[in-house]
Scaffold this motif. Structure first.
Motif, PDB file in Angstrom:
ATOM      1  N   LEU A  26      38.064  72.911  60.700  1.00  0.00           N
ATOM      2  CA  LEU A  26      39.026  73.917  61.113  1.00  0.00           C
ATOM      3  C   LEU A  26      40.146  73.308  61.930  1.00  0.00           C
ATOM      4  O   LEU A  26      39.996  72.234  62.511  1.00  0.00           O
ATOM      5  CB  LEU A  26      38.338  75.010  61.932  1.00  0.00           C
ATOM      6  CG  LEU A  26      37.659  74.543  63.213  1.00  0.00           C
ATOM      7  CD1 LEU A  26      38.061  75.413  64.386  1.00  0.00           C
ATOM      8  CD2 LEU A  26      36.147  74.566  63.001  1.00  0.00           C
ATOM      9  N   SER A  27      41.252  73.999  61.965  1.00  0.00           N
ATOM     10  CA  SER A  27      42.373  73.601  62.820  1.00  0.00           C
ATOM     11  C   SER A  27      42.077  74.067  64.239  1.00  0.00           C
ATOM     12  O   SER A  27      41.249  74.959  64.455  1.00  0.00           O
ATOM     13  CB  SER A  27      43.678  74.211  62.311  1.00  0.00           C
ATOM     14  OG  SER A  27      43.621  75.611  62.396  1.00  0.00           O
ATOM     15  N   ASP A  36      43.682  75.936  66.067  1.00  0.00           N
ATOM     16  CA  ASP A  36      43.971  77.352  66.275  1.00  0.00           C
ATOM     17  C   ASP A  36      43.051  78.273  65.479  1.00  0.00           C
ATOM     18  O   ASP A  36      43.279  79.465  65.380  1.00  0.00           O
ATOM     19  CB  ASP A  36      45.443  77.671  66.005  1.00  0.00           C
ATOM     20  CG  ASP A  36      45.902  77.295  64.612  1.00  0.00           C
ATOM     21  OD1 ASP A  36      45.105  76.717  63.852  1.00  0.00           O
ATOM     22  OD2 ASP A  36      47.059  77.573  64.284  1.00  0.00           O
ATOM     23  N   LEU A  68      41.849  78.134  62.132  1.00  0.00           N
ATOM     24  CA  LEU A  68      41.959  78.396  60.696  1.00  0.00           C
ATOM     25  C   LEU A  68      41.091  77.424  59.911  1.00  0.00           C
ATOM     26  O   LEU A  68      41.117  76.217  60.147  1.00  0.00           O
ATOM     27  CB  LEU A  68      43.414  78.286  60.243  1.00  0.00           C
ATOM     28  CG  LEU A  68      44.351  79.328  60.841  1.00  0.00           C
ATOM     29  CD1 LEU A  68      45.786  79.070  60.377  1.00  0.00           C
ATOM     30  CD2 LEU A  68      43.919  80.730  60.475  1.00  0.00           C
ATOM     31  N   ARG A  69      40.318  77.971  58.985  1.00  0.00           N
ATOM     32  CA  ARG A  69      39.442  77.163  58.141  1.00  0.00           C
ATOM     33  C   ARG A  69      40.279  76.260  57.244  1.00  0.00           C
ATOM     34  O   ARG A  69      41.203  76.708  56.584  1.00  0.00           O
ATOM     35  CB  ARG A  69      38.570  78.087  57.282  1.00  0.00           C
ATOM     36  CG  ARG A  69      37.738  77.379  56.242  1.00  0.00           C
ATOM     37  CD  ARG A  69      37.071  78.387  55.312  1.00  0.00           C
ATOM     38  NE  ARG A  69      37.957  79.432  54.831  1.00  0.00           N
ATOM     39  CZ  ARG A  69      38.779  79.296  53.783  1.00  0.00           C
ATOM     40  NH1 ARG A  69      38.835  78.174  53.110  1.00  0.00           N
ATOM     41  NH2 ARG A  69      39.548  80.312  53.414  1.00  0.00           N
ATOM     42  N   ASP A  91      35.487  81.570  57.766  1.00  0.00           N
ATOM     43  CA  ASP A  91      36.636  82.051  58.537  1.00  0.00           C
ATOM     44  C   ASP A  91      36.210  82.600  59.901  1.00  0.00           C
ATOM     45  O   ASP A  91      36.863  82.340  60.913  1.00  0.00           O
ATOM     46  CB  ASP A  91      37.405  83.122  57.764  1.00  0.00           C
ATOM     47  CG  ASP A  91      38.252  82.550  56.644  1.00  0.00           C
ATOM     48  OD1 ASP A  91      38.523  81.332  56.644  1.00  0.00           O
ATOM     49  OD2 ASP A  91      38.648  83.335  55.758  1.00  0.00           O
ATOM     50  N   ALA A 116      37.262  80.932  63.529  1.00  0.00           N
ATOM     51  CA  ALA A 116      37.921  81.705  64.580  1.00  0.00           C
ATOM     52  C   ALA A 116      37.142  81.638  65.884  1.00  0.00           C
ATOM     53  O   ALA A 116      37.722  81.488  66.966  1.00  0.00           O
ATOM     54  CB  ALA A 116      38.097  83.155  64.128  1.00  0.00           C
ATOM     55  N   ARG A 140      51.659  73.882  63.522  1.00  0.00           N
ATOM     56  CA  ARG A 140      52.369  74.766  62.594  1.00  0.00           C
ATOM     57  C   ARG A 140      53.798  74.968  63.060  1.00  0.00           C
ATOM     58  O   ARG A 140      54.086  75.053  64.246  1.00  0.00           O
ATOM     59  CB  ARG A 140      51.662  76.109  62.518  1.00  0.00           C
ATOM     60  CG  ARG A 140      50.284  75.962  61.888  1.00  0.00           C
ATOM     61  CD  ARG A 140      49.687  77.275  61.574  1.00  0.00           C
ATOM     62  NE  ARG A 140      48.280  77.334  61.312  1.00  0.00           N
ATOM     63  CZ  ARG A 140      47.460  76.398  60.952  1.00  0.00           C
ATOM     64  NH1 ARG A 140      47.868  75.205  60.817  1.00  0.00           N
ATOM     65  NH2 ARG A 140      46.200  76.605  60.722  1.00  0.00           N
TER      66      ARG A 140
END
Length: 128
Positions: free
Chosen positions: A21-22, A24, A26-27, A39, A43, A122
Protein backbone atom coordinates in the motif's frame (compact mmCIF):
# COMPACT_ATOMS: atom_id res chain seq x y z
CA UNK A 1 3.93 -6.98 -7.96
CA UNK A 2 1.29 -9.57 -7.09
CA UNK A 3 3.64 -12.50 -7.81
CA UNK A 4 6.22 -11.18 -5.32
CA UNK A 5 3.54 -10.97 -2.66
CA UNK A 6 2.34 -14.46 -3.55
CA UNK A 7 5.89 -15.75 -3.08
CA UNK A 8 5.98 -14.24 0.42
CA UNK A 9 2.57 -15.65 1.34
CA UNK A 10 3.27 -19.14 0.06
CA UNK A 11 6.72 -19.21 1.67
CA UNK A 12 5.30 -18.81 5.17
CA UNK A 13 2.52 -21.20 6.21
CA UNK A 14 -0.53 -19.65 7.91
CA UNK A 15 -0.22 -16.35 5.96
CA UNK A 16 -3.64 -15.04 4.91
CA UNK A 17 -3.16 -11.68 3.17
CA UNK A 18 -0.23 -9.70 1.88
CA UNK A 19 -0.93 -6.14 0.78
CA UNK A 20 1.35 -3.48 -0.64
CA UNK A 21 0.00 0.00 0.00
CA UNK A 22 0.92 3.64 -0.38
CA UNK A 23 1.56 5.71 2.74
CA UNK A 24 -1.83 7.38 2.27
CA UNK A 25 -3.63 4.03 2.43
CA UNK A 26 -4.24 3.07 -1.18
CA UNK A 27 -3.80 -0.56 -2.19
CA UNK A 28 -1.07 -1.03 -4.80
CA UNK A 29 -1.03 -4.85 -4.95
CA UNK A 30 -2.37 -7.78 -2.96
CA UNK A 31 -2.34 -11.53 -2.56
CA UNK A 32 -4.84 -13.70 -0.71
CA UNK A 33 -7.40 -10.98 -0.12
CA UNK A 34 -10.23 -9.88 -2.33
CA UNK A 35 -10.02 -6.28 -3.50
CA UNK A 36 -12.47 -4.98 -0.88
CA UNK A 37 -10.64 -6.66 2.02
CA UNK A 38 -7.28 -5.42 0.70
CA UNK A 39 -8.65 -1.88 0.38
CA UNK A 40 -9.97 -1.95 3.96
CA UNK A 41 -6.66 -3.27 5.27
CA UNK A 42 -4.70 -0.65 3.32
CA UNK A 43 -6.86 2.16 4.71
CA UNK A 44 -6.41 0.86 8.25
CA UNK A 45 -2.66 0.70 7.74
CA UNK A 46 -2.48 4.40 6.92
CA UNK A 47 -3.86 5.17 10.37
CA UNK A 48 -1.47 2.76 12.07
CA UNK A 49 1.49 4.22 10.23
CA UNK A 50 0.46 7.68 11.34
CA UNK A 51 0.18 6.56 14.97
CA UNK A 52 3.58 4.86 14.80
CA UNK A 53 5.11 8.06 13.42
CA UNK A 54 3.60 10.05 16.29
CA UNK A 55 5.16 7.65 18.80
CA UNK A 56 8.50 7.99 16.99
CA UNK A 57 8.45 11.73 17.55
CA UNK A 58 8.50 11.12 21.32
CA UNK A 59 12.19 10.24 21.15
CA UNK A 60 13.67 13.70 21.84
CA UNK A 61 17.17 13.01 20.48
CA UNK A 62 16.17 11.56 17.13
CA UNK A 63 13.25 11.45 14.74
CA UNK A 64 12.18 7.80 15.02
CA UNK A 65 10.76 6.44 11.78
CA UNK A 66 8.36 3.53 11.76
CA UNK A 67 10.02 0.32 10.63
CA UNK A 68 7.47 -2.26 11.76
CA UNK A 69 4.22 -2.45 13.69
CA UNK A 70 3.11 -5.82 15.04
CA UNK A 71 -0.33 -6.45 16.48
CA UNK A 72 -1.05 -9.77 18.16
CA UNK A 73 -4.70 -10.77 18.20
CA UNK A 74 -6.29 -13.82 19.77
CA UNK A 75 -6.75 -15.24 16.25
CA UNK A 76 -3.46 -14.23 14.64
CA UNK A 77 -1.00 -11.49 13.86
CA UNK A 78 -0.85 -8.32 11.82
CA UNK A 79 2.43 -6.85 10.54
CA UNK A 80 3.03 -3.47 8.93
CA UNK A 81 6.50 -2.65 7.59
CA UNK A 82 7.94 0.39 5.83
CA UNK A 83 8.78 -0.71 2.28
CA UNK A 84 10.39 1.98 0.21
CA UNK A 85 9.64 5.65 -0.06
CA UNK A 86 5.94 6.21 0.55
CA UNK A 87 5.04 2.50 0.57
CA UNK A 88 4.26 -0.13 3.19
CA UNK A 89 3.93 -3.89 3.28
CA UNK A 90 1.14 -5.42 5.38
CA UNK A 91 0.61 -9.07 6.31
CA UNK A 92 -2.30 -10.72 8.10
CA UNK A 93 -1.52 -14.20 9.42
CA UNK A 94 -3.22 -16.91 11.44
CA UNK A 95 -2.34 -17.67 15.04
CA UNK A 96 0.03 -20.54 14.18
CA UNK A 97 2.32 -18.47 11.95
CA UNK A 98 6.03 -18.43 12.68
CA UNK A 99 6.22 -14.79 13.78
CA UNK A 100 9.99 -14.55 13.37
CA UNK A 101 9.91 -16.10 9.91
CA UNK A 102 7.24 -13.75 8.57
CA UNK A 103 9.15 -10.73 9.85
CA UNK A 104 12.36 -12.00 8.29
CA UNK A 105 10.70 -12.74 4.93
CA UNK A 106 9.08 -9.31 4.89
CA UNK A 107 12.46 -7.66 5.56
CA UNK A 108 14.09 -9.79 2.85
CA UNK A 109 11.42 -8.79 0.33
CA UNK A 110 11.76 -5.10 1.18
CA UNK A 111 15.56 -5.25 0.91
CA UNK A 112 15.48 -7.24 -2.32
CA UNK A 113 12.97 -5.11 -4.18
CA UNK A 114 12.54 -2.03 -1.98
CA UNK A 115 13.25 0.45 -4.76
CA UNK A 116 10.36 -1.05 -6.74
CA UNK A 117 8.05 -0.76 -3.72
CA UNK A 118 8.02 3.03 -3.75
CA UNK A 119 4.98 5.18 -4.18
CA UNK A 120 5.74 8.73 -5.33
CA UNK A 121 3.68 11.56 -3.80
CA UNK A 122 0.43 12.21 -5.62
CA UNK A 123 0.12 15.38 -7.65
CA UNK A 124 -3.00 17.52 -7.53
CA UNK A 125 -4.00 17.59 -11.20
CA UNK A 126 -6.51 20.37 -10.56
CA UNK A 127 -3.80 22.82 -9.48
CA UNK A 128 -2.06 24.98 -12.03
Amino acid sequence: MDWMLKDLAEGVPQTRYVVLLSADGLRMAQHGADVDAADRLAASCAGLQSLASAVGREFPDKQGKMRMVVIELDVGFFYLMAAGSGAHLAVLADEGVDAGLIGQRMRDLVIRIGEHLSSPPRQDRRAG
